[in-house]
Design an enzyme around this catalytic site. Structure first.
Site: not given
Length: 172
Positions: A142-144
């Site tokens: 879910t991280k950039p």
């Protein structure tokens, strides 16, 4: 390449963002009897990783303007047992870093940047993770920037980098 991109000397890959925080704290020799200041608005790992190394997390309020800790919210929580401050650049928003670093330096504390949500973020032209004694990234799905899972510990200190490398095997 990740260290060079972020303008720091060293980067060590680890199994997750949580492992990055634990490994960084172990490399800084944070443990039983120590306190670590963490924000009260963040992911659970900011506090649970402090517990994993046997230290006590001390929760402080965040600034309502950017949802990050500030020198004002941290200053009253520092005690003789405080060993580090964990600042989280939350939701790609950078904390006001200079006053926090000045406060940490004035009290002889380590400053750990949690950059799990701040990949490539800039503060006055400088990348997240290039300010503190050590910085931790997550590459969870879910991280950039994601690799599905994984993490990274960055530092400008060769001594800290060597300790992180020696400790980094799957976060144990």
């Amino acid at each position: 390449a990740w260290a060079a991109y972020n303008g720091v000397a060293h980067a060590v890959a680890v199994s997750s963002g949580s492992s990055a925080l634990v490994t960084a704290m172990e490399a800084l020799e944070i443990g039983p009897g120590d306190e670590v200041i963490v924000p009260n608005w963040t992911w659970v790992a900011s506090a649970s990783t402090v517990l994993r190394v046997g230290a006590k997390p001390v929760l402080v309020d965040v600034d309502p303007g950017n949802f990050c800790i500030s020198a004002k919210t941290v200053s009253g929580a520092i005690t003789s047992r405080t060993k580090a401050i964990v600042g989280v650049h939350l939701h790609q928003t950078m904390m006001h870093i200079e006053p926090l670093l000045a406060l940490a330096r004035a009290h002889g504390l380590y400053f750990i940047e949690d950059c799990a949500q701040a990949h490539a973020a800039l503060y006055d032209g400088q990348r997240a993770g290039s300010f503190g004694d050590v910085a931790c990234f997550s590459f969870q799905q879910t991280k950039p920037l994601t690799s599905g899972e994984g993490g990274m510990v960055m530092t400008n200190s060769g001594d800290i980098a060597d300790k992180v490398f020696a400790l980094h095997a799957d976060g144990r």
